[in-house]
Structure formats: structure tokens, C-alpha cells
Design an enzyme around this catalytic site. Structure first.
Site, PDB file in Angstrom:
ATOM      1  N   HIS A  53       2.264   5.161  12.789  1.00 47.84           N
ATOM      2  CA  HIS A  53       1.117   6.064  12.611  1.00 47.84           C
ATOM      3  C   HIS A  53       1.337   7.420  13.274  1.00 47.84           C
ATOM      4  O   HIS A  53       0.379   8.041  13.761  1.00 47.84           O
ATOM      5  CB  HIS A  53      -0.173   5.410  13.126  1.00 47.84           C
ATOM      6  N   ASP A  69       4.386  -4.841   3.778  1.00 44.63           N
ATOM      7  CA  ASP A  69       3.846  -3.718   4.540  1.00 44.63           C
ATOM      8  C   ASP A  69       4.695  -3.545   5.795  1.00 44.63           C
ATOM      9  O   ASP A  69       4.658  -4.388   6.690  1.00 44.63           O
ATOM     10  CB  ASP A  69       2.390  -4.020   4.908  1.00 44.63           C
ATOM     11  N   GLU A 121      -5.441   1.899   2.018  1.00 45.65           N
ATOM     12  CA  GLU A 121      -5.279   0.741   2.902  1.00 45.65           C
ATOM     13  C   GLU A 121      -5.568   1.135   4.341  1.00 45.65           C
ATOM     14  O   GLU A 121      -6.161   0.367   5.104  1.00 45.65           O
ATOM     15  CB  GLU A 121      -3.855   0.182   2.774  1.00 45.65           C
ATOM     16  N   GLU A 122      -5.129   2.334   4.704  1.00 46.69           N
ATOM     17  CA  GLU A 122      -5.276   2.781   6.088  1.00 46.69           C
ATOM     18  C   GLU A 122      -6.740   3.018   6.481  1.00 46.69           C
ATOM     19  O   GLU A 122      -7.050   3.163   7.667  1.00 46.69           O
ATOM     20  CB  GLU A 122      -4.459   4.062   6.326  1.00 46.69           C
ATOM     21  N   ASP A 155       5.659   2.962   7.118  1.00 47.45           N
ATOM     22  CA  ASP A 155       4.299   2.474   6.880  1.00 47.45           C
ATOM     23  C   ASP A 155       3.583   3.359   5.864  1.00 47.45           C
ATOM     24  O   ASP A 155       2.927   4.316   6.256  1.00 47.45           O
ATOM     25  CB  ASP A 155       3.525   2.453   8.198  1.00 47.45           C
ATOM     26  N   HIS A 208       0.843  -1.193   0.000  1.00 52.26           N
ATOM     27  CA  HIS A 208       0.000   0.000   0.000  1.00 52.26           C
ATOM     28  C   HIS A 208       0.878   1.243   0.000  1.00 52.26           C
ATOM     29  O   HIS A 208       1.911   1.311   0.662  1.00 52.26           O
ATOM     30  CB  HIS A 208      -1.010  -0.014   1.148  1.00 52.26           C
TER      31      HIS A 208
END
Length: 435
Positions: free
Chosen positions: A283, A197, A168-169, A134, A122
Site C-alpha cells: 500500500h 491477490d 477491492e481496496e 497488490d 482485483h
């Protein structure tokens, strides 16, 4: 990754080939296996892609999230690289949260269109940061592997396809959309999907997806060849884009280096690092180019290439004949006694042929320490490898032995001995093919 929780080494050649239907090789007495070895993926190139993705985020509000300018710029960046390399690219659009999303699909010309191997990652970040681990890490490594395919002019048996997923998130939205738009006949052509990922976590572990056995074995064998232990991936199980493929019956696998979970003391002993989160910037705004472990990124990038080359196959047909095989692992003691792997040949009339094919798959960190022989049922010894190969690792090779003076039936042994200290390994498999 969407998780709902607060060395440079020579490439390993065809380590999983036996699991994929057999090694193929030349008829020379010590000829190499015909399957092409994967190239090294230059770490500097992967890191440059991450620098470019960071620059895109910085120029677009600090992120590359779905529905934001930074994400569309990321898609355009990757597409331009692939177009210039000769891929056929397609941008697929979808809608999520009232915003347009984008998937990028890149096909490498050639290969069997009814057997498609796909790898993907992603490309979107969360809105709070640039998302360099990420999942810039997976996206950049898949991109550089695709570019390596083009640079090498690789023409595998299977058709190669690469994908970069949007949103994706937000719940695997892009990959779910891609799979939903594939007709059933097209889904059936996908022989496997590989997902990457978060593969450069700053306090990394080495995790392999526990899904399709052949794909899993391919990755495990690769890391075993590096002397790097692996564990089954559980933190993100079903929470990245492979789930979209797995849920419709497509074989999947992949790699992961950890997110917000804390590395245990046992894992610290195994991999180094500290008993803190695998990625303390998961994140978060600090997920920048400073949030990458170069060793993990390098190892995983090379593992991606190894899997692509191994699983996509060679155009050389597998050998024909009667096959006798032993796939049980046999540990080779460091600077120790010889060990053997045995196959019991039955039902072959007369003597063995002058073209007895011997497939050897030994995982070892220094092949220059190894003496490897074929021992016939009457004790006659045929030398296969006598501490040759220098600093290369592993022996994954097909030999042809003139064994016409030997009775075919009986216990044939592959004998291996490590003649010097430090390096370790094991016999992975041994096979005889009688034409």
C-alpha cells in the site's frame, strides 16, 4: 489486498485428480493419463503485463485506483487482450464513493454451462501507488493463464470464467456487487472460485487458502511437487474477493505470498529471505515493478494454470467398475528401501481381469530415480515404471495390467523404490479398478 493492518519446473500433471473423482486414462499398458497437463505460464509474459500496468499508472497520476483514470485504462487494457484471444467479455458497472467502478468478466466458449470454474483477481490499486504486487501480480497471472487457455485451444469439461474486480481496496465492492447480481440459479452453477491477490511479494512466503478442501489440496500437491513447503493463509483471511463468493456458499481457494506481516525466523529457514515484512511496499508508492520476486511470481503463475486445468476436468468420462483405493501418503526414502501402499480386494469372484487398471499418483522431484511395481497377493510382480521419464517429476498415470492369472481377492501392493540420491517424494495414492 484489502487488509486492515498497519525455477522454472515442468508442470505437474493432474496431481489432485484422485480428489476430483479419479484419474482417467488410455488402455495402453503404460499409457498416460488422459487429463491434459497445464502449460507452463511464461514468466516474461506475466512481467510484460506488469510493465504495461506500471505504464498505465505512470501516465495517470501514479496509480490505478477506483474512480481514477488509471483504473479504467487498466480494465480497457485487459479487455483488449481477452477480446483478441477469443473470449466473450462483459464490463459490469457499479457505483462506490460517488464514482463509477468496473468489473471485467471473461468467458471461454464451451464447457458445461451448469459447472462453472472461475478464477479472479482485483485490478485496482490504492491511490498511493501503482499497485504492481497488490494486485497487478494476481491480475497479470490470471490474464496470462486465460491467454494460455486460448493459445492451447483447451476445451475442458467445465465452463471457464475469469474476473477482474474493481474497488477491492474499498471493501471488496466490485466482487460483492458481482455476486449480488447473480441469480441463485447462477450461483449454484459455480463449482469453485479461485482468488489470487499478491502472489509476487518481494520477500515471499507460500500461502494456500484453507477453505474448500479439494481446491486447497490441488495447490498443496502442486507445490509439494516442486519441493516448496506451504502454510495456511491467515493474514488476509476473508479480506480479499474470495470472501464475497464464500459468503454465499460458493467453494473458494487461492494463493498469497504475504503483505505487511513480518516473516518469522522459522519461515526464513523454510523459504529464504529476511525476517522483515513479506512486502515492505504494501500500500505504498514503492509498489512498482521493482517490488516483485520473479521466482514467487513464476511458481504461483504456474500453480494457477495447474489448478485451472486440474479442477476444470477432462471431457473423458471416469472409469467404471469396482474400485479399491488407498489414499494414505507413504514416504519414499531417498536412495533407500522399497515401500508399499496396499489395497485389500474383497468380493471379486475368480481371477483378476486382463485389463486391470492401476492408477498411480506419486509426487516426486525426479521420476527417473523410481522403480514402481504392482505386487499381486501371491507375490507376483508386474513392472509399471523402471526409472523412466528422465528429468520429469512425479508419476501420475494409469496403467493396464494383464493380471488374469491372479486370484482377484487379497492384498495388492504398489511398491516404489528410489534408486539414487538427492531427490525425494511420496506415494500420494494408489487405486485398482476391476471392470
Amino acid at each position: 489486498m484489502n487488509i486492515s493492518v498497519p525455477r522454472r519446473v515442468t508442470a505437474v500433471a493432474a496431481l489432485a485428480a484422485l480428489a476430483l473423482g479419479g484419474l482417467t486414462g488410455t488402455s495402453a499398458s503404460a499409457g498416460p493419463a488422459a487429463a491434459a497437463a497445464a502449460p507452463d505460464i511464461p514468466l516474461a509474459n506475466v512481467k510484460q503485463h506488469l510493465t504495461d500496468l506500471q505504464s498505465i499508472a505512470t501516465a495517470n497520476g501514479g496509480n490505478r485506483a477506483h474512480g481514477r483514470a488509471g483504473y479504467k485504462a487498466s480494465i480497457d487494457f485487459v479487455k483488449a487482450k481477452l477480446d483478441a484471444a477469443g473470449f466473450t467479455t462483459t464490463v459490469q458497472t457499479f457505483t462506490s464513493n460517488s464514482a463509477t467502478g468496473y468489473n471485467l468478466i471473461a468467458d471461454w466458449p464451451g464447457g458445461d454451462p451448469n459447472q462453472v470454474l472461475m478464477a479472479g483477481a482485483h485490478l485496482d490499486s490504492v491511490s498511493s501507488g501503482a499497485g504492481i504486487n497488490d494486485n497487478g501480480s494476481g491480475s497479470a497471472a490470471v490474464l496470462e493463464t486465460a491467454l494460455a487457455v486460448a493459445r492451447s485451444g483447451y476445451q475442458p469439461a467445465k465452463h471457464l470464467r475469469f474476473g477482474w474486480w474493481g474497488a477491492e481496496e474499498l471493501g471488496l465492492v466490485g466482487s460483492k456487487y458481482y455476486v449480488s447480481q447473480l441469480p441463485t440459479t447462477e450461483r449454484s452453477k459455480l463449482s469453485g472460485y479461485l482468488n489470487f491477490d499478491m502472489i509476487g511479494s518481494p520477500n515471499p512466503g507460500y500461502f494456500v487458502y484453507d477453505d474448500d478442501p479439494t481446491i486447497e489440496t490441488t495447490f498443496k500437491n502442486y507445490f509439494a511437487g516442486l519441493g516448496v513447503p506451504t502454510e495456511i493463509e491467515t493474514e488476509g483471511d476473508g479480506r480479499s474477493d474470495h470472501a464475497s463468493f464464500k459468503n454465499v456458499g460458493i467453494p473458494v481457494g487461492g494463493l498469497f505470498t504475504g503483505a505487511s506481516r513480518v516473516k518469522t525466523s522459522a519461515q526464513v529457514s523454510k523459504w529464504g529471505g529476511t525476517a522483515t515484512a513479506f512486502d515492505r511496499c504494501y500500500h505504498s508508492s514503492c509498489d512498482t515493478t521493482a517490488n516483485i520476486n520473479d521466482t514467487a511470481l513464476d511458481r504461483n503463475s504456474d500453480a494457477i494454470a495447474h489448478a485451472i486445468w486440474t479442477l476444470s476436468g477432462s471431457s473423458t468420462p471416469p472409469p467404471t467398475g469396482t474400485v479399491f483405493e488407498n489414499t494414505a501418503d507413504v514416504s519414499i526414502p531417498d536412495n533407500g528401501a522399497a515401500v508399499t501402499s496396499t489395497v485389500d480386494v474383497t468380493g471379486i469372484s475368480g481371477n483378476a481381469p486382463a485389463t486391470l487398471k492401476v492408477d498411480v499418483n506419486i509426487v516426486h522431484t525426479y521420476r527417473g530415480d523410481l522403480v514402481v511395481d504392482l505386487v499381486a497377493p501371491d507375490g507376483s510382480v508386474y513392472s509399471l515404471s523402471n526409472r523412466s521419464g528422465g528429468s520429469a517429476d512425479n508419476i501420475v498415470q494409469t496403467y493396464t495390467v494383464n493380471a488374469s492369472s491372479e486370484v482377484a481377492n487379497g492384498a495388492w501392493k504398489l511398491r516404489a523404490q528410489d534408486k539414487a540420491s538427492v531427490d525425494t517424494g511420496y506415494i500420494n495414492s494408489f487405486r485398482l479398478t476391476f471392470p
